[in-house]
Design a protein around this motif. Structure first.
Motif, PDB file in Angstrom:
ATOM      1  N   PRO A  68       2.787  10.671  12.891  1.00 45.91           N
ATOM      2  CA  PRO A  68       1.172  11.221  13.027  1.00 45.91           C
ATOM      3  C   PRO A  68       0.376   9.744  12.345  1.00 45.91           C
ATOM      4  O   PRO A  68       0.142   9.550  11.224  1.00 45.91           O
ATOM      5  N   MET A  69      -0.126   9.121  13.358  1.00 44.33           N
ATOM      6  CA  MET A  69      -0.847   7.786  12.880  1.00 44.33           C
ATOM      7  C   MET A  69      -2.341   8.174  12.945  1.00 44.33           C
ATOM      8  O   MET A  69      -2.795   8.780  13.800  1.00 44.33           O
ATOM      9  N   PHE A  70      -2.834   7.664  11.682  1.00 39.96           N
ATOM     10  CA  PHE A  70      -4.224   8.124  11.523  1.00 39.96           C
ATOM     11  C   PHE A  70      -5.116   6.967  11.199  1.00 39.96           C
ATOM     12  O   PHE A  70      -6.326   7.096  10.974  1.00 39.96           O
ATOM     13  N   GLU A  71      -4.517   5.595  11.376  1.00 45.08           N
ATOM     14  CA  GLU A  71      -5.615   4.536  11.152  1.00 45.08           C
ATOM     15  C   GLU A  71      -4.846   3.490  12.221  1.00 45.08           C
ATOM     16  O   GLU A  71      -3.560   3.261  12.298  1.00 45.08           O
ATOM     17  N   SER A  72      -5.842   2.370  12.564  1.00 43.90           N
ATOM     18  CA  SER A  72      -5.143   1.343  13.622  1.00 43.90           C
ATOM     19  C   SER A  72      -5.604   0.062  13.028  1.00 43.90           C
ATOM     20  O   SER A  72      -6.983  -0.086  12.585  1.00 43.90           O
ATOM     21  N   THR A  73      -4.900  -1.021  12.866  1.00 44.88           N
ATOM     22  CA  THR A  73      -5.222  -2.257  12.793  1.00 44.88           C
ATOM     23  C   THR A  73      -4.650  -3.288  13.608  1.00 44.88           C
ATOM     24  O   THR A  73      -3.943  -3.423  14.189  1.00 44.88           O
ATOM     25  N   GLU A  74      -5.704  -4.138  13.926  1.00 47.92           N
ATOM     26  CA  GLU A  74      -5.446  -5.564  14.892  1.00 47.92           C
ATOM     27  C   GLU A  74      -5.652  -6.855  14.235  1.00 47.92           C
ATOM     28  O   GLU A  74      -6.761  -6.810  13.617  1.00 47.92           O
ATOM     29  N   VAL A  75      -4.805  -7.787  14.439  1.00 51.53           N
ATOM     30  CA  VAL A  75      -5.189  -8.942  13.856  1.00 51.53           C
ATOM     31  C   VAL A  75      -5.476 -10.158  14.820  1.00 51.53           C
ATOM     32  O   VAL A  75      -4.563 -10.278  15.592  1.00 51.53           O
ATOM     33  N   LYS A  76      -6.009 -11.033  14.476  1.00 52.75           N
ATOM     34  CA  LYS A  76      -6.695 -12.250  15.427  1.00 52.75           C
ATOM     35  C   LYS A  76      -6.867 -13.376  14.370  1.00 52.75           C
ATOM     36  O   LYS A  76      -7.537 -13.282  13.453  1.00 52.75           O
ATOM     37  N   VAL A 110      -1.791  -2.501  19.230  1.00 54.16           N
ATOM     38  CA  VAL A 110      -2.442  -3.144  18.223  1.00 54.16           C
ATOM     39  C   VAL A 110      -1.073  -3.634  17.077  1.00 54.16           C
ATOM     40  O   VAL A 110      -0.050  -3.190  17.431  1.00 54.16           O
ATOM     41  N   ASP A 111      -1.459  -4.111  15.924  1.00 58.24           N
ATOM     42  CA  ASP A 111      -0.573  -4.794  15.347  1.00 58.24           C
ATOM     43  C   ASP A 111       0.225  -3.722  14.204  1.00 58.24           C
ATOM     44  O   ASP A 111       1.186  -3.626  14.099  1.00 58.24           O
ATOM     45  N   TYR A 112      -0.771  -2.811  13.339  1.00 62.08           N
ATOM     46  CA  TYR A 112      -0.275  -1.804  12.478  1.00 62.08           C
ATOM     47  C   TYR A 112      -0.976  -0.621  12.598  1.00 62.08           C
ATOM     48  O   TYR A 112      -2.112  -0.411  13.337  1.00 62.08           O
ATOM     49  N   ALA A 113      -0.359   0.423  12.046  1.00 61.97           N
ATOM     50  CA  ALA A 113      -1.018   1.735  11.886  1.00 61.97           C
ATOM     51  C   ALA A 113      -0.224   2.480  10.559  1.00 61.97           C
ATOM     52  O   ALA A 113       0.640   2.090  10.267  1.00 61.97           O
ATOM     53  N   LEU A 114      -1.391   3.067  10.186  1.00 60.80           N
ATOM     54  CA  LEU A 114      -0.861   3.905   8.747  1.00 60.80           C
ATOM     55  C   LEU A 114      -0.517   5.370   9.435  1.00 60.80           C
ATOM     56  O   LEU A 114      -1.542   5.937  10.204  1.00 60.80           O
ATOM     57  N   ALA A 115       0.474   6.126   8.773  1.00 59.66           N
ATOM     58  CA  ALA A 115       0.939   7.280   9.417  1.00 59.66           C
ATOM     59  C   ALA A 115       1.401   7.967   8.277  1.00 59.66           C
ATOM     60  O   ALA A 115       1.992   7.593   7.157  1.00 59.66           O
ATOM     61  N   LEU A 116       1.320   9.362   8.482  1.00 58.35           N
ATOM     62  CA  LEU A 116       2.110  10.387   7.475  1.00 58.35           C
ATOM     63  C   LEU A 116       3.701  10.420   7.847  1.00 58.35           C
ATOM     64  O   LEU A 116       4.100   9.992   8.870  1.00 58.35           O
ATOM     65  N   VAL A 117       4.343  10.378   6.665  1.00 60.91           N
ATOM     66  CA  VAL A 117       5.695  10.508   6.607  1.00 60.91           C
ATOM     67  C   VAL A 117       6.195  12.041   6.867  1.00 60.91           C
ATOM     68  O   VAL A 117       5.944  12.907   6.014  1.00 60.91           O
ATOM     69  N   LEU A 118       6.887  12.420   7.796  1.00 60.65           N
ATOM     70  CA  LEU A 118       7.170  13.789   8.182  1.00 60.65           C
ATOM     71  C   LEU A 118       8.789  13.882   7.607  1.00 60.65           C
ATOM     72  O   LEU A 118       9.527  12.862   7.525  1.00 60.65           O
ATOM     73  N   THR A 119       8.994  15.170   7.143  1.00 61.98           N
ATOM     74  CA  THR A 119      10.423  15.224   6.698  1.00 61.98           C
ATOM     75  C   THR A 119      11.596  15.202   8.092  1.00 61.98           C
ATOM     76  O   THR A 119      10.858  15.333   9.371  1.00 61.98           O
ATOM     77  N   LEU A 144       0.772  -1.165  -0.226  1.00 62.53           N
ATOM     78  CA  LEU A 144       0.009   0.082  -0.247  1.00 62.53           C
ATOM     79  C   LEU A 144       0.784   1.264   0.113  1.00 62.53           C
ATOM     80  O   LEU A 144       0.589   2.194  -0.685  1.00 62.53           O
ATOM     81  N   GLN A 145       2.034   1.365   0.784  1.00 67.77           N
ATOM     82  CA  GLN A 145       2.779   2.416   1.015  1.00 67.77           C
ATOM     83  C   GLN A 145       3.682   2.727  -0.350  1.00 67.77           C
ATOM     84  O   GLN A 145       4.190   4.001  -0.517  1.00 67.77           O
ATOM     85  N   THR A 146       3.633   1.734  -1.195  1.00 66.93           N
ATOM     86  CA  THR A 146       4.538   1.997  -2.466  1.00 66.93           C
ATOM     87  C   THR A 146       3.691   2.403  -3.557  1.00 66.93           C
ATOM     88  O   THR A 146       4.271   2.956  -4.687  1.00 66.93           O
ATOM     89  N   LEU A 147       2.432   2.579  -3.544  1.00 70.10           N
ATOM     90  CA  LEU A 147       1.416   2.849  -4.631  1.00 70.10           C
ATOM     91  C   LEU A 147       1.592   4.492  -4.805  1.00 70.10           C
ATOM     92  O   LEU A 147       1.612   5.216  -3.688  1.00 70.10           O
ATOM     93  N   SER A 148       1.462   4.958  -6.167  1.00 73.68           N
ATOM     94  CA  SER A 148       1.328   6.361  -6.398  1.00 73.68           C
ATOM     95  C   SER A 148       0.325   6.981  -5.689  1.00 73.68           C
ATOM     96  O   SER A 148       0.497   8.404  -5.375  1.00 73.68           O
ATOM     97  N   THR A 149      -0.905   6.436  -5.319  1.00 73.46           N
ATOM     98  CA  THR A 149      -1.695   7.147  -4.698  1.00 73.46           C
ATOM     99  C   THR A 149      -1.648   7.422  -3.167  1.00 73.46           C
ATOM    100  O   THR A 149      -2.337   7.793  -2.321  1.00 73.46           O
ATOM    101  N   ASP A 197       3.348   2.497   6.281  1.00 71.48           N
ATOM    102  CA  ASP A 197       2.666   1.432   7.214  1.00 71.48           C
ATOM    103  C   ASP A 197       3.755   1.318   8.458  1.00 71.48           C
ATOM    104  O   ASP A 197       4.799   1.256   8.310  1.00 71.48           O
ATOM    105  N   LEU A 198       3.213   1.137   9.686  1.00 69.96           N
ATOM    106  CA  LEU A 198       3.949   1.101  10.837  1.00 69.96           C
ATOM    107  C   LEU A 198       3.425  -0.459  11.604  1.00 69.96           C
ATOM    108  O   LEU A 198       2.444  -0.608  11.844  1.00 69.96           O
TER     109      LEU A 198
END
Length: 445
Positions: A321-329, A279-288, A234-239, A250-251
């Motif tokens: 800056p995390m804006f989404e959370s994912t947990e896996v079971k 939790v297992d994963y989060a999506l975050a903004l990449v800061l400089t 997901l993080q490699t897509l141009s979108t 993705d973290l």
């Protein structure tokens, strides 16, 4: 040979002749019987039964109750039995930060095992159907997130690149039907750039194959082989890069604890433990590098004690800056419990620091192959609803909404389609709000 090396038999081995057992215990001991060296029938001597030690149903049964073995993906090991619940990913801390299972008075507290029990914590956590997003009481930011980004992405059936139709039909629409055929109405042109399309296709094919091979594996293996490839792609897509050049990442935060522990939900009654879940994963903004330096060097400007952090952690993620959370079971446990605790800590951090509470937090609960979407937001409580020692708000979750499955190619394409919508919201809505309400506070005037 010394007699001390001989295997004990008969009475010395814990056996009694069957007739003596019947005389002493007054019951038939035929189940599990065996023979001694002289041909006499023997039976195992049973330990005495106490109130804490249930009577065994067979001479070979252990005196303590046995749980069925753990099976992956929530499948019982035999009909009518439930899989054993594995211990939580992290120890649950008490309000004082102790890892003990008892409170200060020495009385036991219960672990929360159902999401409905979170209503008794502070902040209280409630769950409702996604249709409630249309209610007028829902904050505008929540309604806009659903209406402008998520609703169309989730309802959309055309999620497979039409440019791949010939290749996918040859692969999946075979006479053997080893994979679910992709329907004609699932194709659409222009969903991805050429480069992104082939990257996604490779990931879809690899994930479906891995999911089939790993379906009996345990959680770390499932995460590594099925979830990580999707999030990493997901993080490699141009979108995943905005027009201004802001990217997302993705973290893997499965080892990151909530800190300080005061951000965790607390129990206002003695029945439940206070909770510290990750939790297992989060999506975050990449800061400089410069933006990260500004945030980490703003010592003394953070209201929550314990260091420089813009979120509910003190680890390497503290200025992410995390804006989404994912947990896996992959077993019978509910991933939403850990998601709810993690998100409650995020809202408490926002409140204490004075950040805006208006923005919702999207979450994904993965249960084996199935991916489900939730929206979380805070609701300010009226003064009459405040509890002594409690938080002045509650956290509301709306969902779940199925967003795809890793059982087949169509399901994984759907997952990518929905994740792209979440990323778009992160770049177009969350990013400017973060820069305005969080980053600007620490930037030198």
């Amino acid at each position: 040979m010394s007699t001390s090396n001989k295997r004990p038999r008969g009475r010395d081995a814990g056996y009694l002749p069957l007739d003596q057992v019947n005389e002493e215990e007054g019951e038939d001991a035929s189940p599990g019987q065996t023979m001694d060296t002289r041909g006499r029938t023997l039976a195992i001597r049973r330990p005495p039964t106490t109130s804490n030690c249930p009577t065994a149903t067979s001479p070979f049964d252990a005196p303590f109750p046995q749980l069925p073995p753990t099976t992956p993906l929530g499948k019982p090991s035999s009909p009518g039995k439930s899989p054993r619940k594995s211990p939580s990913k992290s120890p649950v801390k008490s309000r004082t930060g102790s890892l003990s299972n008892t409170d200060s008075a020495g009385s036991s507290s219960k672990e929360i095992i159902k999401k409905e029990q979170l209503a008794q914590m502070s902040p209280s956590v409630r769950f409702g159907d996604i249709e409630l997003v249309k209610d007028k009481s829902v904050p505008k930011t929540v309604f806009d997130f659903w209406a402008k980004y998520m609703m169309l992405a989730i309802d959309e059936d055309k999620v497979v690149p039409k440019e791949l139709k010939a290749q996918l039909e040859d692969k999946y629409n075979t006479p053997m039907k080893t994979q679910r055929p992709i329907k004609e109405w699932s194709y659409a042109a222009g969903l991805y750039t050429a480069t992104d399309m082939w990257r996604v296709q490779d990931t879809v094919e690899g994930v479906v194959k891995a999911a089939h091979a790993q379906r009996n594996s345990h959680e770390p293996q499932w995460v590594s082989k099925i979830v990580t490839p999707i999030m990493s792609r997901l993080q490699t897509l141009s979108t995943s890069v905005s027009a201004k050049g802001r990217a997302i990442e993705d973290l893997n935060i499965s080892s990151v604890q909530i800190a300080p522990s005061e951000l965790c939900p607390i129990s206002l009654v003695d029945d439940f433990k206070d909770m510290n879940k990750k939790v297992d994963y989060a999506l975050a903004l990449v800061l400089t590098d410069e933006e990260e330096r500004i945030l980490t060097s703003a010592v003394g400007k953070y209201r929550v004690p314990g260091g420089t952090s813009i979120n509910q952690t003190r680890d390497w993620t503290s200025v992410k800056p995390m804006f989404e959370s994912t947990e896996v079971k992959v077993d019978a446990r509910d991933p939403l419990i850990q998601i709810a605790v993690w998100i409650c800590a995020e809202f408490e951090k926002r409140r204490l620091e004075g950040y805006t509470l208006d923005l919702p937090i999207p979450a994904i609960a993965i249960e084996g192959d199935r991916w489900k979407f939730w929206i979380a937001y805070s609701v300010k409580l009226a003064k009459k609803d405040h509890q002594p020692g409690g938080k002045p708000y509650r956290v509301q979750f709306l969902g779940p909404v199925a967003i795809g499955s890793t059982e087949n190619a169509m399901g994984v394409f759907k997952i990518f389609h929905v994740l792209k919508a979440i990323v778009s919201w992160g770049l177009e809505v969350y990013e400017p709000q973060f820069m305005k309400h969080v980053f600007a506070r620490y930037k030198k005037k």
